[in-house]
Design an enzyme around this catalytic site. Sequence first.
Site, PDB file in Angstrom:
ATOM      1  N   GLU A 293     106.518  49.124  -1.000  1.00 23.27           N
ATOM      2  CA  GLU A 293     106.445  49.951  -2.498  1.00 23.27           C
ATOM      3  C   GLU A 293     107.496  49.632  -3.313  1.00 23.27           C
ATOM      4  OE1 GLU A 293     105.083  54.369  -0.635  1.00 23.27           O
ATOM      5  OE2 GLU A 293     107.137  53.938  -0.997  1.00 23.27           O
ATOM      6  N   PRO A 294     107.411  48.372  -3.852  1.00 24.88           N
ATOM      7  CA  PRO A 294     108.451  47.595  -4.806  1.00 24.88           C
ATOM      8  C   PRO A 294     108.255  48.377  -5.956  1.00 24.88           C
ATOM      9  CG  PRO A 294     106.618  46.050  -4.216  1.00 24.88           C
ATOM     10  CD  PRO A 294     106.490  47.140  -3.346  1.00 24.88           C
ATOM     11  N   GLY A 295     109.288  48.769  -6.800  1.00 24.13           N
ATOM     12  CA  GLY A 295     108.874  49.217  -8.357  1.00 24.13           C
ATOM     13  C   GLY A 295     109.626  48.214  -9.028  1.00 24.13           C
ATOM     14  N   ARG A 333     120.662  55.057 -17.760  1.00 19.42           N
ATOM     15  CA  ARG A 333     121.010  54.891 -16.160  1.00 19.42           C
ATOM     16  C   ARG A 333     122.309  54.492 -16.214  1.00 19.42           C
ATOM     17  NH1 ARG A 333     119.569  50.626 -13.820  1.00 19.42           N
ATOM     18  NH2 ARG A 333     119.750  51.499 -11.678  1.00 19.42           N
ATOM     19  N   TYR A 337     124.270  56.603 -13.742  1.00 15.85           N
ATOM     20  CA  TYR A 337     124.683  55.877 -12.391  1.00 15.85           C
ATOM     21  C   TYR A 337     125.619  54.934 -12.537  1.00 15.85           C
ATOM     22  CZ  TYR A 337     119.719  57.176 -11.508  1.00 15.85           C
ATOM     23  OH  TYR A 337     118.578  57.507 -11.341  1.00 15.85           O
ATOM     24  N   CYS A 364     124.805  62.423 -29.362  1.00 12.82           N
ATOM     25  CA  CYS A 364     125.936  63.171 -29.763  1.00 12.82           C
ATOM     26  C   CYS A 364     126.649  63.442 -28.381  1.00 12.82           C
ATOM     27  CB  CYS A 364     125.623  64.429 -30.712  1.00 12.82           C
ATOM     28  SG  CYS A 364     125.421  64.160 -32.044  1.00 12.82           S
ATOM     29  N   GLU A 365     127.234  62.735 -27.800  1.00 14.70           N
ATOM     30  CA  GLU A 365     127.956  62.874 -26.529  1.00 14.70           C
ATOM     31  C   GLU A 365     128.881  61.709 -26.204  1.00 14.70           C
ATOM     32  OE1 GLU A 365     124.792  64.700 -23.860  1.00 14.70           O
ATOM     33  OE2 GLU A 365     126.102  63.408 -22.366  1.00 14.70           O
TER      34      GLU A 365
HETATM   35  N1  LLP Z   1     109.221  54.201  -2.681  1.00 18.83           N
HETATM   36  C1  LLP Z   1     109.753  55.453  -2.621  1.00 18.83           C
HETATM   37  C2  LLP Z   1     109.261  56.436  -1.552  1.00 18.83           C
HETATM   38  C3  LLP Z   1     110.700  55.596  -3.250  1.00 18.83           C
HETATM   39  O1  LLP Z   1     111.604  56.885  -3.184  1.00 18.83           O
HETATM   40  C4  LLP Z   1     111.236  54.663  -4.347  1.00 18.83           C
HETATM   41  C5  LLP Z   1     112.310  54.859  -5.281  1.00 18.83           C
HETATM   42  C6  LLP Z   1     110.651  53.368  -4.315  1.00 18.83           C
HETATM   43  C7  LLP Z   1     109.430  53.271  -3.414  1.00 18.83           C
HETATM   44  C8  LLP Z   1     110.672  52.366  -5.275  1.00 18.83           C
HETATM   45  O2  LLP Z   1     111.875  51.619  -5.042  1.00 18.83           O
HETATM   46  P1  LLP Z   1     112.226  50.444  -5.958  1.00 18.83           P
HETATM   47  O3  LLP Z   1     111.737  49.405  -5.318  1.00 18.83           O
HETATM   48  O4  LLP Z   1     112.003  50.735  -7.403  1.00 18.83           O
HETATM   49  O5  LLP Z   1     113.753  50.423  -5.725  1.00 18.83           O
HETATM   50  N2  LLP Z   1     115.999  56.115 -10.810  1.00 18.83           N
HETATM   51  C9  LLP Z   1     116.966  55.202 -10.120  1.00 18.83           C
HETATM   52  C10 LLP Z   1     116.192  54.786  -8.916  1.00 18.83           C
HETATM   53  C11 LLP Z   1     115.422  55.949  -8.108  1.00 18.83           C
HETATM   54  C12 LLP Z   1     114.372  55.367  -6.988  1.00 18.83           C
HETATM   55  C13 LLP Z   1     113.924  56.362  -5.962  1.00 18.83           C
HETATM   56  N3  LLP Z   1     112.677  55.771  -5.230  1.00 18.83           N
HETATM   57  C14 LLP Z   1     117.467  54.061 -10.806  1.00 18.83           C
HETATM   58  O6  LLP Z   1     117.267  54.110 -12.090  1.00 18.83           O
HETATM   59  O7  LLP Z   1     118.013  53.248 -10.242  1.00 18.83           O
END
Ligand code: LLP
Length: 434
Positions: A293-295, A333, A337, A364-365
Amino acid sequence: MKTVLLHDNYGINEEGHFTVCGYDTVKLAKEYGTPLYLLDADKVRKMAGIYTECAKKYFKNAKILFASKALSFKKIYKLAESAGLCADTVSPGEIYTALEAGFDPKKIYFHGNNKTYEEIEYALSNGIGYFVADNEVEIENIEAACVKLSKKADVILRVTPGIDPHTHEKIATGKVDSKFGVAIETGQAMEFVRRTLSKKNITLCGIHCHVGSQSFDPQPFLDAADIMMKFIYDVKKECGYTLEILNLGGGFGVRYLPEQTNLDIEYMLKEISARIKANCEKYGIDEPEVCFEPGRSIVAAAGVTLYTVGNVKTITGYKSYISIDGGMADNPRYALYKAPYYCLIADKADKDMDFRADVAGRCCESGDLIQENVFIQKPDIGDVLAVCVTGAYNYSMSSNYNRLCKPALVMLSKDKVEIGVKRETFEDLVRNDE
Ligand code: LLP
Protein backbone atom coordinates in the site's frame (compact mmCIF):
# COMPACT_ATOMS: atom_id res chain seq x y z
CA MET A 1 25.70 25.80 -3.08
CA LYS A 2 23.93 25.00 -6.33
CA THR A 3 20.36 23.78 -6.58
CA VAL A 4 20.10 20.01 -6.28
CA LEU A 5 17.46 18.42 -8.50
CA LEU A 6 16.10 15.81 -6.11
CA HIS A 7 14.09 13.85 -8.66
CA ASP A 8 14.28 13.11 -12.37
CA ASN A 9 11.15 15.16 -13.12
CA TYR A 10 12.74 18.38 -11.81
CA GLY A 11 14.93 20.60 -13.98
CA ILE A 12 16.27 24.09 -14.65
CA ASN A 13 15.60 25.73 -18.03
CA GLU A 14 17.62 28.22 -20.12
CA GLU A 15 16.10 31.12 -18.21
CA GLY A 16 17.38 29.65 -14.97
CA HIS A 17 13.84 28.79 -13.87
CA PHE A 18 12.91 25.65 -11.99
CA THR A 19 10.87 23.19 -14.05
CA VAL A 20 8.62 20.27 -13.17
CA CYS A 21 7.72 17.78 -15.89
CA GLY A 22 9.42 20.17 -18.30
CA TYR A 23 7.11 23.11 -17.40
CA ASP A 24 8.45 26.44 -16.19
CA THR A 25 7.16 26.81 -12.63
CA VAL A 26 7.47 30.60 -12.73
CA LYS A 27 5.08 30.70 -15.70
CA LEU A 28 2.71 28.27 -13.98
CA ALA A 29 2.70 30.45 -10.85
CA LYS A 30 1.82 33.46 -12.99
CA GLU A 31 -0.89 31.65 -14.90
CA TYR A 32 -2.60 29.84 -12.02
CA GLY A 33 -1.69 32.03 -9.03
CA THR A 34 -0.09 31.02 -5.76
CA PRO A 35 -0.06 29.12 -3.51
CA LEU A 36 -0.28 26.38 -6.08
CA TYR A 37 0.10 22.63 -5.84
CA LEU A 38 1.71 21.06 -8.89
CA LEU A 39 1.39 17.34 -9.50
CA ASP A 40 3.44 15.70 -12.22
CA ALA A 41 1.04 13.03 -13.46
CA ASP A 42 3.75 11.43 -15.59
CA LYS A 43 5.87 10.94 -12.49
CA VAL A 44 2.91 9.37 -10.67
CA ARG A 45 2.46 6.96 -13.60
CA LYS A 46 6.15 6.19 -13.58
CA MET A 47 6.20 5.36 -9.85
CA ALA A 48 3.04 3.28 -10.16
CA GLY A 49 4.68 1.48 -13.08
CA ILE A 50 7.74 0.56 -11.02
CA TYR A 51 5.49 -1.06 -8.42
CA THR A 52 3.25 -2.90 -10.87
CA GLU A 53 6.22 -4.19 -12.86
CA CYS A 54 7.91 -5.48 -9.70
CA ALA A 55 4.65 -7.03 -8.57
CA LYS A 56 4.57 -9.05 -11.80
CA LYS A 57 8.25 -9.86 -11.79
CA TYR A 58 8.82 -11.01 -8.23
CA PHE A 59 5.52 -12.36 -6.91
CA LYS A 60 3.24 -15.18 -7.88
CA ASN A 61 0.32 -12.85 -7.36
CA ALA A 62 0.59 -9.32 -6.02
CA LYS A 63 -1.53 -6.19 -5.93
CA ILE A 64 -0.49 -2.60 -5.46
CA LEU A 65 -2.97 -0.42 -3.59
CA PHE A 66 -2.51 3.32 -3.70
CA ALA A 67 -2.81 4.61 -0.12
CA SER A 68 -5.04 7.50 -1.01
CA LYS A 69 -4.73 9.20 2.37
CA ALA A 70 -1.51 10.56 0.83
CA LEU A 71 -3.47 12.37 -1.86
CA SER A 72 -7.17 12.20 -2.50
CA PHE A 73 -9.15 13.95 -5.22
CA LYS A 74 -11.16 12.57 -8.12
CA LYS A 75 -8.56 12.60 -10.85
CA ILE A 76 -5.88 10.91 -8.77
CA TYR A 77 -8.17 7.87 -8.45
CA LYS A 78 -8.66 7.84 -12.23
CA LEU A 79 -4.93 8.08 -12.72
CA ALA A 80 -4.26 5.34 -10.17
CA GLU A 81 -6.79 3.00 -11.71
CA SER A 82 -5.49 3.53 -15.22
CA ALA A 83 -1.98 2.80 -13.90
CA GLY A 84 -3.20 -0.57 -12.64
CA LEU A 85 -3.52 0.27 -8.96
CA CYS A 86 -6.24 -0.60 -6.45
CA ALA A 87 -7.18 1.95 -3.78
CA ASP A 88 -6.59 1.90 -0.05
CA THR A 89 -9.18 4.18 1.54
CA VAL A 90 -9.70 5.12 5.18
CA SER A 91 -13.02 6.92 5.22
CA PRO A 92 -16.34 7.04 3.40
CA GLY A 93 -15.18 10.40 2.08
CA GLU A 94 -12.27 8.78 0.29
CA ILE A 95 -14.54 5.97 -0.92
CA TYR A 96 -17.06 8.51 -2.19
CA THR A 97 -14.36 10.45 -4.02
CA ALA A 98 -13.06 7.27 -5.65
CA LEU A 99 -16.56 6.19 -6.68
CA GLU A 100 -17.35 9.63 -8.06
CA ALA A 101 -14.24 9.23 -10.20
CA GLY A 102 -15.64 5.97 -11.54
CA PHE A 103 -13.18 3.76 -9.65
CA ASP A 104 -14.16 0.08 -9.68
CA PRO A 105 -15.56 -0.52 -6.15
CA LYS A 106 -14.22 -4.06 -6.13
CA LYS A 107 -10.71 -2.65 -6.18
CA ILE A 108 -11.33 -0.52 -3.10
CA TYR A 109 -10.04 -1.58 0.32
CA PHE A 110 -11.60 0.07 3.35
CA HIS A 111 -9.18 0.70 6.22
CA GLY A 112 -9.38 2.68 9.44
CA ASN A 113 -9.28 1.90 13.12
CA ASN A 114 -12.77 3.05 14.03
CA LYS A 115 -15.22 2.56 11.20
CA THR A 116 -18.72 3.31 12.37
CA TYR A 117 -21.62 0.98 11.62
CA GLU A 118 -23.04 3.56 9.19
CA GLU A 119 -19.73 3.76 7.36
CA ILE A 120 -19.58 -0.01 7.10
CA GLU A 121 -23.10 -0.07 5.66
CA TYR A 122 -22.15 2.64 3.21
CA ALA A 123 -19.12 0.71 2.01
CA LEU A 124 -21.01 -2.58 1.83
CA SER A 125 -23.93 -1.15 -0.09
CA ASN A 126 -21.50 0.38 -2.57
CA GLY A 127 -19.89 -3.00 -3.17
CA ILE A 128 -16.36 -2.21 -2.06
CA GLY A 129 -13.90 -5.08 -2.44
CA TYR A 130 -12.46 -5.59 1.02
CA PHE A 131 -12.77 -4.38 4.56
CA VAL A 132 -9.51 -4.25 6.47
CA ALA A 133 -10.98 -4.82 9.92
CA ASP A 134 -9.06 -3.28 12.76
CA ASN A 135 -10.79 -4.88 15.74
CA GLU A 136 -13.56 -7.20 16.88
CA VAL A 137 -16.17 -4.45 17.18
CA GLU A 138 -15.79 -3.88 13.47
CA ILE A 139 -16.22 -7.60 12.81
CA GLU A 140 -19.51 -7.54 14.72
CA ASN A 141 -20.63 -4.46 12.81
CA ILE A 142 -19.63 -5.88 9.42
CA GLU A 143 -21.56 -9.08 10.16
CA ALA A 144 -24.60 -7.09 11.33
CA ALA A 145 -24.51 -4.90 8.22
CA CYS A 146 -24.22 -8.01 6.02
CA VAL A 147 -27.30 -9.52 7.66
CA LYS A 148 -29.26 -6.31 7.27
CA LEU A 149 -28.31 -5.77 3.63
CA SER A 150 -28.22 -9.48 2.68
CA LYS A 151 -24.63 -9.18 1.54
CA LYS A 152 -21.37 -10.98 2.10
CA ALA A 153 -18.12 -9.25 2.98
CA ASP A 154 -14.50 -10.09 2.20
CA VAL A 155 -12.37 -9.18 5.14
CA ILE A 156 -8.67 -8.80 5.88
CA LEU A 157 -7.64 -8.49 9.53
CA ARG A 158 -5.21 -5.87 10.68
CA VAL A 159 -2.70 -7.35 13.08
CA THR A 160 0.37 -5.88 14.76
CA PRO A 161 3.56 -7.82 14.32
CA GLY A 162 5.35 -5.78 17.01
CA ILE A 163 8.00 -4.07 14.94
CA ASP A 164 9.51 -0.70 15.65
CA PRO A 165 10.29 0.77 12.25
CA HIS A 166 12.84 3.22 13.70
CA THR A 167 11.06 6.12 12.23
CA HIS A 168 9.35 9.20 13.55
CA GLU A 169 7.32 8.25 16.63
CA LYS A 170 4.12 9.92 15.43
CA ILE A 171 4.10 7.89 12.22
CA ALA A 172 5.13 4.54 13.71
CA THR A 173 2.06 2.38 13.37
CA GLY A 174 3.05 -1.31 13.60
CA LYS A 175 4.26 -1.75 17.16
CA VAL A 176 2.38 -3.84 19.74
CA ASP A 177 1.55 -0.66 21.61
CA SER A 178 -0.48 0.83 18.81
CA LYS A 179 -4.00 2.08 18.37
CA PHE A 180 -4.09 0.04 15.15
CA GLY A 181 -4.83 -3.64 14.82
CA VAL A 182 -4.62 -6.61 17.15
CA ALA A 183 -1.34 -7.95 18.52
CA ILE A 184 0.01 -11.33 17.41
CA GLU A 185 2.38 -11.53 20.35
CA THR A 186 -0.35 -11.48 22.99
CA GLY A 187 -2.45 -14.21 21.35
CA GLN A 188 -5.26 -11.72 20.70
CA ALA A 189 -4.77 -11.86 16.93
CA MET A 190 -5.54 -15.60 16.95
CA GLU A 191 -8.76 -14.89 18.87
CA PHE A 192 -9.56 -12.21 16.29
CA VAL A 193 -9.20 -14.85 13.56
CA ARG A 194 -11.43 -17.35 15.38
CA ARG A 195 -14.13 -14.78 15.98
CA THR A 196 -14.07 -13.72 12.34
CA LEU A 197 -14.23 -17.32 11.16
CA SER A 198 -17.39 -17.81 13.22
CA LYS A 199 -19.27 -15.20 11.18
CA LYS A 200 -21.57 -16.60 8.52
CA ASN A 201 -21.48 -13.65 6.17
CA ILE A 202 -17.80 -12.85 6.36
CA THR A 203 -15.11 -14.48 4.28
CA LEU A 204 -11.79 -14.12 6.02
CA CYS A 205 -9.32 -13.50 3.20
CA GLY A 206 -6.08 -12.53 4.86
CA ILE A 207 -4.07 -10.40 7.21
CA HIS A 208 -2.62 -6.94 7.08
CA CYS A 209 0.09 -5.01 8.84
CA HIS A 210 1.77 -1.67 8.31
CA VAL A 211 5.14 -1.19 9.93
CA GLY A 212 5.59 2.52 9.57
CA SER A 213 6.29 5.30 7.16
CA GLN A 214 9.22 6.87 5.34
CA SER A 215 11.35 3.73 5.69
CA PHE A 216 14.52 3.24 3.62
CA ASP A 217 15.43 0.01 5.31
CA PRO A 218 14.09 -3.36 4.07
CA GLN A 219 14.56 -4.86 7.53
CA PRO A 220 11.21 -3.88 9.12
CA PHE A 221 9.42 -5.33 6.07
CA LEU A 222 11.47 -8.54 6.20
CA ASP A 223 10.83 -8.93 9.92
CA ALA A 224 7.15 -8.27 9.32
CA ALA A 225 7.11 -10.87 6.53
CA ASP A 226 8.64 -13.47 8.87
CA ILE A 227 6.15 -12.81 11.66
CA MET A 228 3.14 -12.60 9.35
CA MET A 229 4.06 -15.78 7.47
CA LYS A 230 4.50 -17.65 10.74
CA PHE A 231 1.08 -16.37 11.78
CA ILE A 232 -0.43 -17.66 8.51
CA TYR A 233 1.13 -21.03 9.30
CA ASP A 234 -0.15 -20.93 12.90
CA VAL A 235 -3.67 -20.14 11.73
CA LYS A 236 -3.53 -23.08 9.33
CA LYS A 237 -2.30 -25.36 12.10
CA GLU A 238 -4.69 -24.18 14.79
CA CYS A 239 -7.82 -23.38 12.80
CA GLY A 240 -7.30 -25.51 9.68
CA TYR A 241 -7.85 -22.36 7.64
CA THR A 242 -5.71 -20.88 4.87
CA LEU A 243 -5.30 -17.11 4.80
CA GLU A 244 -4.82 -16.22 1.16
CA ILE A 245 -3.80 -12.57 1.33
CA LEU A 246 -0.78 -11.06 3.01
CA ASN A 247 -0.95 -7.27 2.98
CA LEU A 248 2.29 -5.68 4.14
CA GLY A 249 1.09 -2.07 4.04
CA GLY A 250 3.05 0.89 2.77
CA GLY A 251 5.79 3.07 4.15
CA PHE A 252 8.49 3.12 1.48
CA GLY A 253 10.75 6.13 1.88
CA VAL A 254 11.11 9.15 -0.36
CA ARG A 255 13.99 11.54 -0.90
CA TYR A 256 13.13 14.94 0.59
CA LEU A 257 16.64 16.29 0.99
CA PRO A 258 19.88 16.23 -1.05
CA GLU A 259 21.63 14.12 1.59
CA GLN A 260 19.04 11.34 1.22
CA THR A 261 19.17 8.86 -1.62
CA ASN A 262 16.36 7.63 -3.80
CA LEU A 263 14.93 4.39 -2.52
CA ASP A 264 15.47 1.41 -4.81
CA ILE A 265 11.91 0.11 -4.79
CA GLU A 266 12.78 -2.86 -6.98
CA TYR A 267 15.44 -3.96 -4.50
CA MET A 268 12.99 -3.64 -1.59
CA LEU A 269 10.28 -5.69 -3.29
CA LYS A 270 12.75 -8.29 -4.51
CA GLU A 271 14.09 -8.78 -0.97
CA ILE A 272 10.60 -9.00 0.49
CA SER A 273 9.57 -11.50 -2.18
CA ALA A 274 12.60 -13.69 -1.45
CA ARG A 275 11.77 -13.61 2.24
CA ILE A 276 8.15 -14.60 1.64
CA LYS A 277 9.20 -17.46 -0.63
CA ALA A 278 11.73 -18.66 1.99
CA ASN A 279 8.97 -18.67 4.60
CA CYS A 280 6.63 -20.59 2.28
CA GLU A 281 9.28 -23.25 1.99
CA LYS A 282 10.01 -23.27 5.69
CA TYR A 283 6.36 -23.74 6.64
CA GLY A 284 5.27 -25.77 3.64
CA ILE A 285 2.57 -23.31 2.63
CA ASP A 286 1.59 -21.77 -0.70
CA GLU A 287 2.66 -18.24 -1.58
CA PRO A 288 -0.18 -15.92 -0.59
CA GLU A 289 -1.37 -13.04 -2.70
CA VAL A 290 0.80 -10.16 -1.52
CA CYS A 291 -0.47 -6.59 -1.29
CA PHE A 292 1.48 -3.39 -0.80
CA GLU A 293 0.00 0.00 0.00
CA PRO A 294 2.42 2.71 -1.05
CA GLY A 295 1.12 6.25 -0.72
CA ARG A 296 3.99 8.66 -0.27
CA SER A 297 6.36 6.91 -2.68
CA ILE A 298 3.80 7.07 -5.49
CA VAL A 299 2.97 10.78 -5.28
CA ALA A 300 5.45 12.70 -3.10
CA ALA A 301 8.13 13.48 -5.69
CA ALA A 302 5.46 14.31 -8.25
CA GLY A 303 4.42 17.28 -6.15
CA VAL A 304 5.90 20.74 -5.81
CA THR A 305 4.20 23.69 -4.12
CA LEU A 306 4.69 27.21 -5.42
CA TYR A 307 4.38 30.33 -3.30
CA THR A 308 5.01 34.02 -3.79
CA VAL A 309 7.60 35.69 -1.58
CA GLY A 310 6.19 38.63 0.38
CA ASN A 311 8.29 40.18 3.07
CA VAL A 312 11.93 39.25 3.55
CA LYS A 313 12.92 40.34 7.02
CA THR A 314 16.36 40.25 8.53
CA ILE A 315 16.58 40.74 12.28
CA THR A 316 19.96 42.33 12.71
CA GLY A 317 22.33 39.98 14.46
CA TYR A 318 19.79 37.12 14.47
CA LYS A 319 18.32 35.67 11.34
CA SER A 320 16.15 36.18 8.30
CA TYR A 321 12.58 35.20 7.58
CA ILE A 322 11.13 34.73 4.11
CA SER A 323 7.37 35.12 4.32
CA ILE A 324 5.28 33.29 1.77
CA ASP A 325 1.60 33.42 0.86
CA GLY A 326 0.85 29.91 2.18
CA GLY A 327 2.09 27.79 5.04
CA MET A 328 0.74 25.34 7.60
CA ALA A 329 -2.77 25.48 6.14
CA ASP A 330 -1.55 23.96 2.86
CA ASN A 331 1.43 22.07 4.33
CA PRO A 332 1.20 21.33 8.05
CA ARG A 333 4.02 18.76 8.04
CA TYR A 334 6.82 20.91 9.42
CA ALA A 335 4.59 22.30 12.14
CA LEU A 336 3.43 18.78 13.02
CA TYR A 337 6.51 16.61 12.53
CA LYS A 338 9.40 18.96 11.83
CA ALA A 339 9.35 17.26 8.42
CA PRO A 340 12.29 18.26 6.23
CA TYR A 341 11.73 20.05 2.92
CA TYR A 342 13.96 21.41 0.20
CA CYS A 343 13.08 24.96 -0.79
CA LEU A 344 14.40 27.04 -3.66
CA ILE A 345 13.66 30.27 -5.45
CA ALA A 346 12.16 29.08 -8.72
CA ASP A 347 13.08 32.13 -10.78
CA LYS A 348 16.69 32.03 -9.51
CA ALA A 349 17.18 28.26 -9.61
CA ASP A 350 20.54 28.62 -11.36
CA LYS A 351 21.89 30.97 -8.68
CA ASP A 352 23.83 30.04 -5.57
CA MET A 353 21.89 29.08 -2.48
CA ASP A 354 23.80 31.23 -0.05
CA PHE A 355 21.07 33.01 1.89
CA ARG A 356 20.24 31.48 5.26
CA ALA A 357 16.63 31.91 6.37
CA ASP A 358 13.50 30.44 7.87
CA VAL A 359 10.64 30.04 5.43
CA ALA A 360 7.58 31.30 7.27
CA GLY A 361 3.91 30.79 6.52
CA ARG A 362 1.19 33.38 6.75
CA CYS A 363 -0.89 31.92 9.56
CA CYS A 364 -1.19 33.77 12.82
CA GLU A 365 1.08 31.62 14.91
CA SER A 366 4.82 31.50 15.26
CA GLY A 367 4.96 27.73 14.68
CA ASP A 368 3.73 28.23 11.13
CA LEU A 369 7.01 27.52 9.39
CA ILE A 370 7.70 25.51 6.26
CA GLN A 371 11.36 25.08 7.13
CA GLU A 372 13.94 26.58 9.46
CA ASN A 373 17.53 27.49 8.88
CA VAL A 374 17.81 26.61 5.20
CA PHE A 375 20.18 27.89 2.56
CA ILE A 376 18.30 29.27 -0.40
CA GLN A 377 18.86 31.79 -3.21
CA LYS A 378 18.54 35.37 -1.92
CA PRO A 379 14.94 36.22 -2.73
CA ASP A 380 13.35 39.41 -3.90
CA ILE A 381 9.77 40.33 -3.14
CA GLY A 382 7.50 38.73 -5.72
CA ASP A 383 9.80 35.80 -6.43
CA VAL A 384 8.35 32.31 -6.67
CA LEU A 385 9.44 30.03 -3.87
CA ALA A 386 9.16 26.31 -4.62
CA VAL A 387 8.90 23.64 -1.94
CA CYS A 388 9.84 20.27 -3.40
CA VAL A 389 8.41 16.80 -2.80
CA THR A 390 5.02 17.93 -1.52
CA GLY A 391 2.81 15.49 -3.44
CA ALA A 392 2.04 13.35 -0.39
CA TYR A 393 0.24 14.44 2.77
CA ASN A 394 0.09 18.10 1.80
CA TYR A 395 -3.16 18.69 -0.06
CA SER A 396 -4.70 15.75 1.81
CA MET A 397 -3.76 17.29 5.17
CA SER A 398 -4.56 20.87 4.25
CA SER A 399 -7.04 22.95 6.22
CA ASN A 400 -8.84 26.25 6.13
CA TYR A 401 -7.12 27.52 9.25
CA ASN A 402 -7.34 31.31 9.39
CA ARG A 403 -10.06 30.94 6.73
CA LEU A 404 -7.49 30.56 4.03
CA CYS A 405 -8.74 29.16 0.75
CA LYS A 406 -7.11 25.90 -0.25
CA PRO A 407 -4.84 26.29 -3.28
CA ALA A 408 -5.58 24.88 -6.70
CA LEU A 409 -3.88 21.66 -7.76
CA VAL A 410 -2.63 21.54 -11.33
CA MET A 411 -1.73 18.26 -13.00
CA LEU A 412 1.12 18.19 -15.47
CA SER A 413 1.76 15.64 -18.21
CA LYS A 414 4.07 15.97 -21.21
CA ASP A 415 1.06 16.47 -23.47
CA LYS A 416 -1.31 18.47 -21.26
CA VAL A 417 -1.85 20.63 -18.21
CA GLU A 418 -5.15 20.24 -16.41
CA ILE A 419 -6.78 21.36 -13.19
CA GLY A 420 -7.05 18.56 -10.66
CA VAL A 421 -8.66 20.67 -7.94
CA LYS A 422 -9.94 24.21 -8.35
CA ARG A 423 -8.75 26.95 -6.02
CA GLU A 424 -11.24 27.47 -3.22
CA THR A 425 -13.22 30.69 -3.14
CA PHE A 426 -14.64 32.76 -0.30
CA GLU A 427 -18.04 31.26 -1.19
CA ASP A 428 -16.58 27.79 -0.56
CA LEU A 429 -15.47 28.95 2.87
CA VAL A 430 -18.97 29.94 3.97
CA ARG A 431 -20.84 27.20 2.10
CA ASN A 432 -21.96 25.39 5.25
CA ASP A 433 -22.26 28.39 7.52
CA GLU A 434 -25.86 29.08 8.59
N1 LLP B 1 -1.19 1.61 4.67
C1 LLP B 1 -1.52 1.93 5.93
C2 LLP B 1 -2.33 1.03 6.72
C3 LLP B 1 -1.10 3.15 6.48
O1 LLP B 1 -1.41 3.45 7.73
C4 LLP B 1 -0.34 4.04 5.69
C5 LLP B 1 0.08 5.32 6.22
C6 LLP B 1 -0.02 3.66 4.37
C7 LLP B 1 -0.46 2.43 3.90
C8 LLP B 1 0.77 4.53 3.45
O2 LLP B 1 2.03 4.80 3.92
P1 LLP B 1 3.09 5.57 2.99
O3 LLP B 1 3.49 4.64 1.86
O4 LLP B 1 2.40 6.77 2.46
O5 LLP B 1 4.19 5.91 3.90
N2 LLP B 1 0.63 12.06 7.72
C9 LLP B 1 1.92 11.41 7.85
C10 LLP B 1 1.92 10.01 7.30
C11 LLP B 1 0.95 9.12 8.02
C12 LLP B 1 0.95 7.77 7.40
C13 LLP B 1 -0.07 6.92 8.02
N3 LLP B 1 -0.27 5.70 7.38
C14 LLP B 1 2.97 12.25 7.13
O6 LLP B 1 2.62 13.32 6.64
O7 LLP B 1 4.13 11.88 7.08
